[in-house]
Motif scaffolding. Structure first.
Motif, PDB file in Angstrom:
ATOM      1  N   LEU A  57       0.853  -1.180   0.000  1.00  0.00           N
ATOM      2  CA  LEU A  57       0.000   0.000   0.000  1.00  0.00           C
ATOM      3  C   LEU A  57       0.889   1.231   0.000  1.00  0.00           C
ATOM      4  O   LEU A  57       1.263   1.719   1.051  1.00  0.00           O
ATOM      5  N   VAL A  72       4.416   3.222   5.515  1.00  0.00           N
ATOM      6  CA  VAL A  72       3.199   2.788   6.192  1.00  0.00           C
ATOM      7  C   VAL A  72       3.567   1.865   7.350  1.00  0.00           C
ATOM      8  O   VAL A  72       4.380   0.960   7.199  1.00  0.00           O
ATOM      9  N   ILE A  97      -2.521  -0.021   9.315  1.00  0.00           N
ATOM     10  CA  ILE A  97      -3.656   0.103   8.394  1.00  0.00           C
ATOM     11  C   ILE A  97      -4.890  -0.504   9.040  1.00  0.00           C
ATOM     12  O   ILE A  97      -4.841  -1.601   9.600  1.00  0.00           O
ATOM     13  N   VAL A 103      -5.069   5.020   8.078  1.00  0.00           N
ATOM     14  CA  VAL A 103      -3.745   4.609   7.620  1.00  0.00           C
ATOM     15  C   VAL A 103      -2.739   5.505   8.317  1.00  0.00           C
ATOM     16  O   VAL A 103      -2.830   6.728   8.248  1.00  0.00           O
ATOM     17  N   VAL A 141      -3.149   7.873  -1.428  1.00  0.00           N
ATOM     18  CA  VAL A 141      -3.117   6.500  -0.934  1.00  0.00           C
ATOM     19  C   VAL A 141      -3.417   5.621  -2.147  1.00  0.00           C
ATOM     20  O   VAL A 141      -4.483   5.725  -2.756  1.00  0.00           O
ATOM     21  N   THR A 159      -3.870   1.911  -3.767  1.00  0.00           N
ATOM     22  CA  THR A 159      -4.151   0.500  -3.500  1.00  0.00           C
ATOM     23  C   THR A 159      -4.431  -0.198  -4.827  1.00  0.00           C
ATOM     24  O   THR A 159      -4.497   0.445  -5.870  1.00  0.00           O
TER      25      THR A 159
END
Length: 190
Positions: free
Chosen positions: A1, A12, A15, A20, A37, A39
């Motif tokens: 991510l 990161v 999560i 986050v 962000v 994904t």
């Protein structure tokens, strides 16, 4: 991510579906910054306010109150009421005790900490005189403040005298900014 801030990758470390947590790279940019962000479902942009210093104490919640995550320097017992956290040794602080506080947002270090790496040494804040801790409105002696783990600052203090027994407010200051109010430490008096 992946998360991007000012087109720099952030790191990161937590999560959840609605949250986050990431460590942003040091940057001289301030003000409104786009954070993406990314994904496998797409990219979600957001605007956040980037500031050079924004002190925040690490806390835990107990019976509806926030307490500073603090350890005694001598034996690593938690600062809190005896038995406050099941299975953890804790006791109230008193005048003269040396305790460790944990925070984020104290800004740059000198030397600068390495980005995206495990730290093998502490990286102190450049001007210790700009870091303050008030306990029950009384100034504690700040002995050290520096990054000891990526995104984690440790502040070593000596507890001032004259703090009454019970839960007392604690405020961390850095470069004219203050941590959130309504965070407490438990004292046995003195």
């Amino acid at each position: 991510l992946p998360i991007w801030q000012s087109r720099l990758p952030a790191y990161v470390y937590y999560i959840q579906p609605t949250q986050v947590n990431a460590i942003a790279q040091p940057d001289t940019v301030t003000g409104s910054v786009e954070v993406d962000v990314i994904t496998n479902h797409g990219t979600v942009p957001a605007l956040v306010n980037m500031v050079p210093v924004s002190p925040g104490l690490f806390t835990y919640s107990l019976q509806g109150k926030l307490y500073a995550a603090a350890l005694f320097n001598t034996d690593s017992a938690y600062v809190g009421a005896v038995g406050a956290i099941p299975g953890v040794t804790s006791r109230p602080a008193k005048a003269g005790d040396y305790i460790l506080l944990f925070a984020t947002g104290l800004g740059q270090t000198n030397p600068p900490y390495p980005v995206g790496q495990v730290l093998i040494t502490a990286y102190p804040v450049p001007d210790l005189s700009k870091v303050s801790v008030l306990i029950g409105g009384k100034p504690a002696t700040v002995l050290f403040a520096g990054m000891t783990y990526p995104g984690l600052f440790q502040i070593n203090i000596q507890v001032p005298s004259g703090i009454p027994a019970g839960d007392q407010p604690i405020v961390l200051g850095a470069a004219g900014q203050a941590s959130l109010p309504a965070v407490y430490l438990t004292f046995g008096g003195g």
